[in-house]
Design an enzyme around this catalytic site. Structure first.
Site, PDB file in Angstrom:
ATOM      1  N   PRO A 165     -14.945  -2.482  -6.629  1.00  0.00           N
ATOM      2  CA  PRO A 165     -15.637  -1.353  -6.954  1.00  0.00           C
ATOM      3  C   PRO A 165     -14.908  -0.030  -6.137  1.00  0.00           C
ATOM      4  CG  PRO A 165     -16.643  -2.501  -4.921  1.00  0.00           C
ATOM      5  CD  PRO A 165     -15.295  -3.238  -5.318  1.00  0.00           C
ATOM      6  N   CYS A 166     -13.849  -0.130  -5.606  1.00  0.00           N
ATOM      7  CA  CYS A 166     -13.358   1.103  -4.810  1.00  0.00           C
ATOM      8  C   CYS A 166     -12.902   2.387  -5.422  1.00  0.00           C
ATOM      9  CB  CYS A 166     -12.452   0.667  -3.769  1.00  0.00           C
ATOM     10  SG  CYS A 166     -10.765   0.260  -4.339  1.00  0.00           S
ATOM     11  N   LYS A 167     -12.406   1.886  -6.852  1.00  0.00           N
ATOM     12  CA  LYS A 167     -12.201   3.017  -7.582  1.00  0.00           C
ATOM     13  C   LYS A 167     -13.011   3.708  -8.476  1.00  0.00           C
ATOM     14  CE  LYS A 167      -7.850   2.805  -6.531  1.00  0.00           C
ATOM     15  NZ  LYS A 167      -7.389   3.599  -5.314  1.00  0.00           N
TER      16      LYS A 167
END
Lengths: 270, 323
Positions: A165-167
């Site tokens: 999910p970090c992007k």
């Protein structure tokens, strides 16, 4: 708990509820599951896909899975029909479960999924990678451990595959900014899922887009937009192209760049 | 935080004396002896058990060996949980050593993540560090670091190098002078009594009226069932005393012995059991496998290396030992 100004858990749940409402209308199979203590929950869908192409290895070791071909969603025959009319064996039908959860650390939705043959044998990460859509493959090949990995489902505690999910907020921010600019309602979940889903074989019918962009109470507008959805066969043909345009403010080029390594920084960890 | 060097070292160097036994149904060419090892609490099973693997593979044929996995009393052990956490959750109320069973077949796909290489452990570890920084600093500190700093963090853990690790980790533990702490505290609460693997929520270190939150405040907010005063707390593990005692070489009844654990495991296990039997009633002596609650506040299985309340507990226990 703390509500975030950008995309908090309550907002997430609201968009999921709207998304599920539409899913129910068109029989797309999404439903909400609350956690045992009811403090939170997730959206989920199960569907079956027929593996196309090369033979399954009979020892049941990792099968070669071609790029996913969704079973015609509205034309899904019941499963027993599938076994009767085609020569595919049970081993070649793959059951996919997709779960959409909320990450309070990143304050974005996260897509979890797992796949197994009908006899319960799970698909390995290797098979999942092989089935990934062409346009995402380059990014994955550079850092396979970082984009789709196996993780523990935070509510069920079982192994699932996860799209990191970090992007997410990086590629979702322009969508939301633009929608605000032109004063158009956008369901965050619909836009997000339409972008990340196809990478792992999850496609959304076009009607989600028109449902999402309808203003509540805009009855006149609804009538006009519904007729687009009702020309079903046309929509089906155009679907592979149209689901990319579903977040209509997103040029295909942007989607491509979000997932191909030359656009992102070299730090490949989540 | 970082001026509490002693506490940081104690946390880092915590060890659990463990005995690995091969599962009886594994096919061997000759009898497999158990293998004794001191496991670092802050590391991961698949990172520190190469010797265990080699030891058992020596008595097995290649074709009978597939992915290694570990189990304790029938429960597959999640390698992606820190070792100390696994011990506290599952075995802290049992006598040491920790008896773990080693398997080489029938990998439990529904319970355990696969661990085909060290890269997977590194990716998992870095993913946790990044998520923690997302909560502490909106990912600013971790993203500003160079790739070599990330690598140094990982290598520090992998090679048990405290200074190497903390040279980088201290930057992740700082916050601007004008703030009173991190944006949110990165914590997870693990319990064996729930289906949900852990509780993780947003929690600020300071209340709206400027008071610093304590561990008790956190528990009351996110896990109220753990703080009901009249109810005993079976799921709250007093890991702190157990590892402290196991890790220190100082106390008179304690393991300077632990250093020789790997050689002397069987003898020491027996000795510990004897010590317990011989303890006279009413003494304050602390034995390494006893549960000690030195404070009315609850001690829990926090997967955090640096919460201020843990340091306070450590301080109290140090006092008790030297008294």
């Amino acid at each position: 708990m703390e509500e975030n100004e950008f995309f908090g858990e309550k907002t997430f749940q609201h968009y999921c509820a709207e998304f599920i409402k539409h899913s129910q209308k068109i029989g797309d199979g999404w439903e909400w599951r609350a956690s045992k203590d009811c403090s939170d929950g997730y959206m989920c869908k199960t569907h079956f896909q027929v593996k196309n192409g090369t033979a399954v290895s009979h020892q049941g070791t990792s099968a070669h899975v071609q790029t996913f071909l969704p079973v015609e969603e509205a034309l899904d025959p019941p499963l027993d029909d599938l076994e009767v009319t085609e020569t595919t064996t049970a081993a070649e039908v793959i059951k996919y479960e997709y779960h959409v959860l909320y990450s309070c650390s990143y304050q974005v939705p996260v897509l979890y999924f797992r796949a197994s043959f009908l006899d319960g044998r799970p698909l390995a990460l290797k098979d999942i990678w092989e089935g990934v859509h062409e346009c995402y493959k380059m990014r994955l090949l550079q850092g396979p451990w970082d984009t789709i990995t196996q993780q523990e489902h935070p509510i069920l505690g079982q192994p699932f595959f996860v799209l990191h999910p970090c992007k997410t907020s990086e590629f979702m921010t322009p969508v939301l900014k633009n929608s605000q600019k032109i004063n158009r309602n956008v369901n965050y979940i619909t836009s997000w899922l339409s972008m990340v889903g196809p990478a792992v074989g999850l496609n959304l019918p076009l009607s989600y887009a028109t449902a999402a962009s309808q203003d509540e109470g805009n009855v006149g507008g609804q009538g006009k937009k519904r007729s687009l959805c009702s020309t079903f066969p046309v929509a089906k043909i155009l679907e592979p192209l149209l689901h990319l345009a579903m977040s209509p403010l997103l040029a295909p080029a942007f989607i491509k760049s979000a997932f191909i390594s030359d656009r992102l920084d070299t730090d490949l960890f989540v | 935080m970082t001026d509490d060097k002693d506490v940081l070292r104690d946390v880092w160097f915590g060890r659990i004396p463990t005995c690995f036994t091969l599962y009886q149904d594994e096919i061997t060419e000759r009898e497999a002896e158990p293998y004794y090892l001191l496991l670092p609490r802050v590391s991961y099973l698949t990172l520190v058990t190469d010797k265990v693997k080699k030891h058992f593979q020596k008595v097995m044929r290649q074709e009978d060996i597939s992915e290694i996995w570990f189990e304790y009393e029938g429960t597959p052990l999640k390698w992606h949980y820190p070792i100390g956490l696994l011990f506290d959750l599952l075995a802290s109320s049992s006598a040491l050593p920790w008896n773990i069973t080693v398997h080489f077949k029938s990998f439990p796909e529904k319970d355990l993540l696969h661990c085909p290489s060290k890269d997977v452990i590194e990716a998992h570890f870095m993913s946790c560090v990044k998520e923690a920084d997302a909560l502490k600093h909106k990912s600013q500190v971790i993203n500003e670091m160079q790739k070599k700093d990330h690598k140094q963090l990982w290598m520090g853990l992998q090679n048990d190098r405290f200074d190497q690790f903390w040279a980088i980790n201290r930057k992740l533990m700082e916050y601007p002078a004008e703030e009173n702490g991190f944006r949110y505290i990165p914590f997870r609460i693990y319990q064996t009594t729930t289906e949900r693997p852990f509780i993780q929520k947003l929690f600020r270190p300071v209340s709206t009226d400027g008071q610093l939150h304590t561990l008790g405040d956190l528990l009351k907010e996110v896990c109220p069932s753990a703080v009901a005063p009249e109810v005993p707390m079976p799921e709250v593990c007093s890991w702190l005393p157990t590892w402290l005692l196991a890790s220190s070489a100082e106390g008179s009844h304690l393991p300077s012995l632990w250093r020789d654990w790997e050689e002397d495991g069987p003898r020491l296990s027996q000795q510990g059991a004897e010590n317990r039997r011989n303890q006279s009633p009413g003494t304050e002596t602390l034995f390494w496998d006893q549960v000690v609650a030195s404070d009315t506040e609850n001690v829990l299985c926090l997967n955090s290396r640096d919460h201020p309340q843990i340091h306070r507990m450590v301080g109290l226990l140090h006092q008790e030992k030297s008294a």
